[in-house]
Design a protein around this motif. Structure first.
Motif, PDB file in Angstrom:
ATOM      1  N   LYS A   1      -7.514   3.013  -5.123  1.00  0.00           N
ATOM      2  CA  LYS A   1      -6.184   3.754  -5.671  1.00  0.00           C
ATOM      3  C   LYS A   1      -6.317   5.298  -5.631  1.00  0.00           C
ATOM      4  CE  LYS A   1      -4.403   0.005  -8.434  1.00  0.00           C
ATOM      5  NZ  LYS A   1      -4.496  -0.928  -7.449  1.00  0.00           N
TER       6      LYS A   1
ATOM      7  N   ASN B   1      -5.428  -0.245  -1.838  1.00  0.00           N
ATOM      8  CA  ASN B   1      -5.164  -0.880  -3.154  1.00  0.00           C
ATOM      9  C   ASN B   1      -6.335  -1.022  -4.043  1.00  0.00           C
ATOM     10  OD1 ASN B   1      -2.599  -1.233  -1.863  1.00  0.00           O
ATOM     11  ND2 ASN B   1      -2.712  -3.365  -1.252  1.00  0.00           N
TER      12      ASN B   1
ATOM     13  N   ASN C   1      -4.854  -0.429   4.156  1.00  0.00           N
ATOM     14  CA  ASN C   1      -4.086  -1.090   2.732  1.00  0.00           C
ATOM     15  C   ASN C   1      -5.090  -1.364   1.759  1.00  0.00           C
ATOM     16  OD1 ASN C   1      -1.506  -2.559   4.825  1.00  0.00           O
ATOM     17  ND2 ASN C   1      -1.996  -0.731   4.469  1.00  0.00           N
TER      18      ASN C   1
ATOM     19  N   CYS D   1       1.001  -1.234   0.164  1.00  0.00           N
ATOM     20  CA  CYS D   1       0.144   0.125  -0.139  1.00  0.00           C
ATOM     21  C   CYS D   1       0.908   1.199   0.029  1.00  0.00           C
ATOM     22  CB  CYS D   1      -0.875   0.061   1.193  1.00  0.00           C
ATOM     23  SG  CYS D   1      -2.070   1.426   1.270  1.00  0.00           S
TER      24      CYS D   1
END
Length: 182
Positions: free
Chosen positions: A166, A163, A159, A75
């Motif tokens: 974005k 991910n 995280n 991340c």
């Protein structure tokens, strides 16, 4: 791929607008990843309550955990945010790199914490006997272990959120590290 735009204050519920105002007053900004949580009427408040809960770890130790877990989970947002926060809590650039690489040669207790956090995250809590023994030998307790697991879970949430979404990173970008593979 679904494009996630970062919602602004007017895009979110009144409850989340209050949280945005509190964040802006407290830390001077609404981090993009927090703002993204506000797509849900309940997630941001629930997450902040969880994240801000009491723990047996110092703020510096929390940042150590955040850094290693974010590195393992790839991340870039959290690597950047927690490198910035770690520096505010007494760690330097070289130390943050070592932590992200999974060790600390400057503090044996931090080294044991980093290695256990890494082992737990990578193995999902299995096959950690050696790292767990070193953690206890370094002076950590069973209470610390429970708090470590909660802090890992906290960071995994963020995280995975980054991910998947974005959203743009709104912290100084953390250096990419050369990771050796064996």
């Amino acid at each position: 791929m679904i494009d996630f735009e970062v919602p602004i204050r007017g895009d979110v519920s009144e409850k989340n607008q209050v949280i945005f105002d509190d964040l802006k007053n407290t830390i001077g900004m609404v981090p993009n990843l927090y703002a993204t949580m506000a797509y849900s009427d309940t997630a941001l408040a629930n997450y902040l309550q969880f994240q801000n809960g009491k723990t047996s770890f110092s703020t510096k130790e929390k940042e150590v955990i955040n850094l290693v877990v974010s590195q393992i989970n790839g991340c870039h947002y959290c690597q950047s945010a927690h490198t910035f926060l770690a520096k505010l809590n007494g760690l330097d650039e070289k130390q943050t790199h070592q932590i992200r690489l999974g060790f600390s040669n400057w503090d044996n207790k931090i080294d044991a914490l980093v290695k256990l956090a890494k082992a737990v995250t990578e193995s999902k809590g299995t096959s950690i006997e050696e790292e767990l023994e070193d953690f206890y030998d370094a002076g950590y307790t069973k209470a610390n272990l429970i708090d470590l697991i909660l802090l890992i879970a906290d960071k995994i949430v963020m995280n995975y959120l980054h991910n998947i979404t974005k959203v743009p990173i709104d912290f100084p970008i953390a250096t990419e590290l050369e990771i050796e593979t064996h």
